[in-house]
Motif scaffolding. Structure first.
Motif, PDB file in Angstrom:
ATOM      1  N   ARG A 207      -9.684  11.621  -1.576  1.00 34.70           N
ATOM      2  CA  ARG A 207      -9.694  12.993  -1.059  1.00 34.70           C
ATOM      3  C   ARG A 207      -8.326  13.408  -0.553  1.00 34.70           C
ATOM      4  O   ARG A 207      -7.882  14.539  -0.765  1.00 34.70           O
ATOM      5  N   ARG A 208      -7.646  12.490   0.144  1.00 37.08           N
ATOM      6  CA  ARG A 208      -6.325  12.836   0.669  1.00 37.08           C
ATOM      7  C   ARG A 208      -5.304  12.967  -0.451  1.00 37.08           C
ATOM      8  O   ARG A 208      -4.312  13.671  -0.311  1.00 37.08           O
ATOM      9  N   THR A 209      -5.519  12.256  -1.577  1.00 35.18           N
ATOM     10  CA  THR A 209      -4.548  12.325  -2.665  1.00 35.18           C
ATOM     11  C   THR A 209      -4.781  13.553  -3.545  1.00 35.18           C
ATOM     12  O   THR A 209      -3.835  14.263  -3.889  1.00 35.18           O
ATOM     13  N   PHE A 210      -6.039  13.786  -3.921  1.00 31.67           N
ATOM     14  CA  PHE A 210      -6.309  14.823  -4.924  1.00 31.67           C
ATOM     15  C   PHE A 210      -7.020  16.054  -4.351  1.00 31.67           C
ATOM     16  O   PHE A 210      -7.151  17.062  -5.032  1.00 31.67           O
ATOM     17  N   GLY A 211      -7.534  15.974  -3.124  1.00 39.41           N
ATOM     18  CA  GLY A 211      -8.302  17.079  -2.554  1.00 39.41           C
ATOM     19  C   GLY A 211      -9.782  16.959  -2.896  1.00 39.41           C
ATOM     20  O   GLY A 211     -10.148  16.336  -3.900  1.00 39.41           O
ATOM     21  N   ASP A 212     -10.633  17.565  -2.061  1.00 37.81           N
ATOM     22  CA  ASP A 212     -12.088  17.412  -2.205  1.00 37.81           C
ATOM     23  C   ASP A 212     -12.607  17.941  -3.544  1.00 37.81           C
ATOM     24  O   ASP A 212     -13.452  17.323  -4.182  1.00 37.81           O
TER      25      ASP A 212
ATOM     26  N   PRO B 296       8.152   6.910  15.147  1.00 38.73           N
ATOM     27  CA  PRO B 296       7.127   7.250  16.137  1.00 38.73           C
ATOM     28  C   PRO B 296       5.812   7.817  15.575  1.00 38.73           C
ATOM     29  O   PRO B 296       4.751   7.342  15.933  1.00 38.73           O
ATOM     30  N   GLU B 297       5.864   8.832  14.677  1.00 38.17           N
ATOM     31  CA  GLU B 297       4.589   9.458  14.302  1.00 38.17           C
ATOM     32  C   GLU B 297       3.922   8.725  13.152  1.00 38.17           C
ATOM     33  O   GLU B 297       2.830   9.095  12.737  1.00 38.17           O
ATOM     34  N   MET B 298       4.579   7.728  12.577  1.00 39.05           N
ATOM     35  CA  MET B 298       3.994   7.037  11.431  1.00 39.05           C
ATOM     36  C   MET B 298       3.159   5.866  11.935  1.00 39.05           C
ATOM     37  O   MET B 298       3.682   4.794  12.208  1.00 39.05           O
ATOM     38  N   LYS B 299       1.855   6.116  12.096  1.00 38.05           N
ATOM     39  CA  LYS B 299       1.024   5.076  12.683  1.00 38.05           C
ATOM     40  C   LYS B 299       0.139   4.380  11.669  1.00 38.05           C
ATOM     41  O   LYS B 299      -0.140   3.195  11.787  1.00 38.05           O
ATOM     42  N   THR B 300      -0.327   5.100  10.657  1.00 39.53           N
ATOM     43  CA  THR B 300      -1.250   4.489   9.696  1.00 39.53           C
ATOM     44  C   THR B 300      -0.684   4.578   8.286  1.00 39.53           C
ATOM     45  O   THR B 300       0.316   5.244   8.030  1.00 39.53           O
ATOM     46  N   PHE B 301      -1.376   3.902   7.378  1.00 39.81           N
ATOM     47  CA  PHE B 301      -1.063   3.954   5.954  1.00 39.81           C
ATOM     48  C   PHE B 301      -1.040   5.408   5.474  1.00 39.81           C
ATOM     49  O   PHE B 301      -0.166   5.798   4.707  1.00 39.81           O
ATOM     50  N   PHE B 302      -1.973   6.234   5.960  1.00 44.79           N
ATOM     51  CA  PHE B 302      -2.037   7.630   5.516  1.00 44.79           C
ATOM     52  C   PHE B 302      -0.847   8.435   6.042  1.00 44.79           C
ATOM     53  O   PHE B 302      -0.324   9.306   5.343  1.00 44.79           O
ATOM     54  N   ASP B 303      -0.441   8.151   7.294  1.00 43.18           N
ATOM     55  CA  ASP B 303       0.689   8.882   7.876  1.00 43.18           C
ATOM     56  C   ASP B 303       1.942   8.750   7.013  1.00 43.18           C
ATOM     57  O   ASP B 303       2.740   9.674   6.927  1.00 43.18           O
TER      58      ASP B 303
END
Lengths: 445, 354
Positions: free
Chosen positions: B184-189, B325-332
């Protein structure tokens, strides 16, 4: 892009480095404290690293303050540890200082998790020097140079013959401290750009050449500056031409230049000269032989199994293992999918058609094939459509396309619901199956 | 009074016993992973059934690790150990040896190779160390594509299930959630609903996705208009040229179509030389390349200097979670990388316009 645009600043930096370091190098050789600059440079670098611990980034003025403070402390240590009647050579203290500050730097860096910057301290970044840095360094070096010129008699006295200086009532410790202080300031600025290794070479190599040739300070300076400049120009040019990292190229070239210079001086001085020429030739032959044997040994060793590291073997095995597992998983997944399709299509479709369906790259190709087959042979086309509709992995968009095709070809959708799951569509699939069987029977009749 | 105190003390004793038992039952799997991106994924799959720690931080060079006693201690306690399984972490076998932990040796129950089953790119045809630290099995920086994250997650999930079979259903559920979120994050819903994650991933990794979406119609309009997620955010970047420091982001550039015309390093792992940098600058001027990319563990000063000389905009980011700082997860990672690249190209556009 030309050589000037990129190399002008490094070249200027090298020139001012040669100017001040040749002079200081002569002092260092006279005092027999060859490694003092390595030690001071390392202490300066340690200062930067400790500053990093407080969040001060390297290459900022604050970092400079930090490395200065550390250098002053180092200068004080070296001035204090010089004794009139020494039992332990001061060189030992200097070497120890180098090793300890180097180790502490590693420890500090480990705490800050920034080990990547540590190797810059050793090799430096000559290629990336900015004009602003060159000008600042030139100004500082000039100040030190003027200071040394004013007090040249005192500085030379304690370097040339400390015993006489002591006897003459000069405060050797105080002048020593001043010497190491100015020396430390120069070193701090040079290592920031050129790195510990290069500064050491700039300090010692031109001075050695000068010492080989003459004992008079003025001549030593001229020879050192001349050869230093020449070697630097050639080294930088080689770095540019052969595309080598600038700092190491200049350093290595200095080594070569020293050997060649030494041989020339030896040849000029030797009496009788024929003996000297013979020794040089013999040395050349021996060197060539050694190089050749090492080279062939290396080529041979590289081909044996002793040259394969445990790591490489380990990775090799692990990858082979992964591949076989992945292949097994893939064929298993393929097999399950095939079996599921065969069961769901109720054996009214041939196994070869299911196999064919699975071979295509994605649903676009699968439906394309069904569409083309429908044009040629309605029954076979319907069979491919049936397999697609019975495939759990067929995406919604293609499910809708397949139902459209089905409706066009057979006149109805058999109650197939694109939004529903496989068990809800089982009935529809059976009905399509029934239709295919009827068509087959008609064909056979 | 006495009876009361006995009751009380036995109650306390029972409570203590219960606590001991339940903590034994609640034994969490000790998972050690090589880098912080795998950490983020392992957290997602393992949830509260695992304790994850990583070795290389997001702002460190993943090729280098100095063995420390604490690392051996960390690995000695590990139930599961996740590395790339290629030749990225050449320090890993020595570390495993040092830990003396037989469970996490390769091929054992506790060993997970994150790259297993992935389509590896840039596999060299000829192998020579003279070519720099070439990775002889191909590019091992697999965490730079979100789609690779799905395979990494599957591999980690298999490893966790082997070592804590009682939580298998929980891990499987988290894996399904993770894969769905990546899609979903890559291609959209919209596209995930119509085409499914698998079809989209197949198309994207073979480089056919965007042309396909432009051509394919659904309900009277091309599918590209339904694209969402990172792929949509990165559409303006498609076909744009950049210069990067090291071959870290090949998977990223392949997926999002950002073209890397050259690298600051003449060969991977070999520091820049004057001739090479001159060549790179020449190329940037000729091909009008205006954006440079470097991970923040490299010498950022060099990048800024070259950028300044050729009038380019430098993008300095972390290689993995925890690296800034703001890069906390794989998705970030992807949020930030794409955002920063878009900003850089906007800046370039503004410069050109003015």
């Amino acid at each position: 892009m030309n050589i000037l645009e990129l190399m002008a600043a490094p070249f200027a930096e090298c020139l001012i480095l040669v100017a001040i370091h040749t002079y200081l190098g002569i002092h260092v050789l006279k005092r027999r404290v060859i490694f003092v600059d390595l030690a001071l440079a390392q202490i300066a670098a340690l200062g930067t690293t400790v500053g990093f611990l407080f969040g001060i980034m390297p290459e900022t003025p604050s970092a400079l303050v930090f490395s200065m403070i550390f250098t002053f402390l180092g200068a004080a240590v070296f001035a204090i540890t010089r004794f009139r009647h020494e039992k332990v050579p001061q060189e030992a203290v200097i070497g120890l200082t180098y090793a300890v500050s180097c180790a502490i730097a590693v420890l500090v860096v480990e705490k800050t998790r920034g080990a990547e910057h540590l190797k810059d301290i050793l090799v430096g970044n000559l290629l990336w020097v900015k004009w602003a840095d060159v000008l600042t360094a030139a100004f500082i070096y000039l100040l030190v140079g003027v200071l040394h010129f004013i007090f040249r008699k005192r500085f030379l006295a304690i370097s040339d013959d400390p015993e006489k200086a002591y006897a003459a009532g000069i405060s050797v410790k105080a002048w020593d401290f001043l010497f190491y202080l100015t020396f430390g300031v120069v070193i701090t600025f040079s290592t920031r750009v050129a790195g510990v290794l290069m500064v050491f070479v700039f300090l010692v190599a031109p001075a050695i050449l000068a010492f080989m040739i003459t004992n008079r300070l003025a001549h030593q300076l001229l020879i050192g500056w001349g050869t230093g400049t020449a070697v630097t120009v050639l080294g930088l040019y080689l770095s540019w031409n052969l595309d080598l990292p600038s700092g190491p190229a200049v350093i290595a070239f200095y080594g070569v230049a020293l050997v060649i210079g030494g041989i020339i001086v030896f040849l000029i001085r030797a009496r009788p000269r024929s003996d000297a020429v013979r020794s040089v030739l013999l040395g050349g032959v021996v060197t060539a032989l050694v190089v050749w044997s090492v080279w062939s040994l290396g080529r041979w060793l590289a081909t044996t199994k002793w040259a394969i590291s445990d790591e490489a073997r380990h990775v090799e095995e692990s990858i082979a293992h992964d591949r076989s597992v992945a292949a097994a998983q893939e064929s298993e997944a393929h097999e399950t999918r095939r079996a599921a399709l065969a069961a769901r299509t109720g054996r009214c479709v041939g196994a070869n058609k299911i196999e064919r369906h699975l071979e295509f790259f994605g649903p676009e190709e699968q439906l394309q094939h069904a569409r083309e087959t429908l044009r040629v042979n309605k029954r076979k086309g319907l069979e491919f459509l049936l397999v697609a509709l019975a495939d759990e992995e067929l995406p919604l968009l293609y499910r809708e396309e397949a139902v459209d095709l089905l409706t066009k070809a057979a006149g109805k959708s058999f109650g197939y619901d694109t939004q529903a799951d496989m068990s809800q569509n089982a009935k529809a699939i059976r009905r399509i199956c029934e239709r295919i069987r009827l068509m087959k029977k008609a064909d056979d009749d | 009074m006495r009876a009361q105190s006995i009751v009380l003390s036995s109650a306390v004793a029972t409570a203590v016993l219960c606590a001991t038992f339940s903590s034994a039952a609640e034994h969490k799997l000790n998972v050690v992973v090589s880098n912080s991106a795998y950490h983020s994924i392992a957290d997602y799959i393992g949830g509260d059934k695992v304790v994850v720690s990583h070795i290389v931080e997001g702002n460190q060079d993943p090729h280098i690790v100095r063995p420390k006693p604490s690392l051996a201690v960390l690995l000695r306690k590990a139930d599961v150990y996740v590395t790339t399984g290629m030749d990225l972490e050449m320090w890993s076998p020595a570390l495993v040896d040092m830990s003396g932990n037989p469970r996490i040796r390769s091929g054992q129950k506790g060993f997970v190779s994150a790259s297993a089953g992935l389509k590896i790119i840039e596999v060299p045809i000829t192998v020579s160390r003279a070519e720099g630290d070439v990775h002889i099995y191909g590019n091992p920086h697999i965490h730079t594509s979100p789609l690779n994250g799905k395979t990494i997650a599957e591999n980690i999930c298999v490893g966790l299930k082997k070592n804590a079979p009682e939580h298998a259903a929980f891990f499987d559920q988290n894996l399904a959630r993770f894969i769905d979120e990546v899609d979903r994050r890559t291609f959209g819903d919209d596209l995930v609903k119509l085409l499914g994650g698998k079809t989209l991933t197949d198309l994207a990794t073979s480089g056919r996705l965007v042309p396909f979406l432009e051509k394919k119609q659904y309900k009277g309009r091309p599918l590209i208009s339904r694209l969402g997620g990172w792929m949509k955010e990165a559409l303006p970047l498609r076909g744009e040229k950049i210069v990067a420091y090291h071959k870290n982001i090949s998977y990223f550039s392949q997926l999002f179509g950002v073209e890397i015309v050259d690298y600051m390093e003449p060969k991977p792992g070999i520091p820049p030389t004057p001739g090479h940098i001159a060549g790179v600058m020449e190329k940037m001027r000729k091909q009008n390349v205006k954006v440079m990319w470097a991970e923040n563990y490299f010498d950022v000063g060099q990048v800024r200097k070259v950028a300044e000389k050729v009038g380019a905009v430098p993008v300095i980011v972390a290689l993995g979670p925890g690296g800034q700082p703001e890069m906390k997860t794989f998705f970030d990672q992807f949020d930030i990388w794409i955002r920063e690249l878009n900003r850089a190209f906007q800046k370039v556009g503004n410069l050109r316009a003015s």
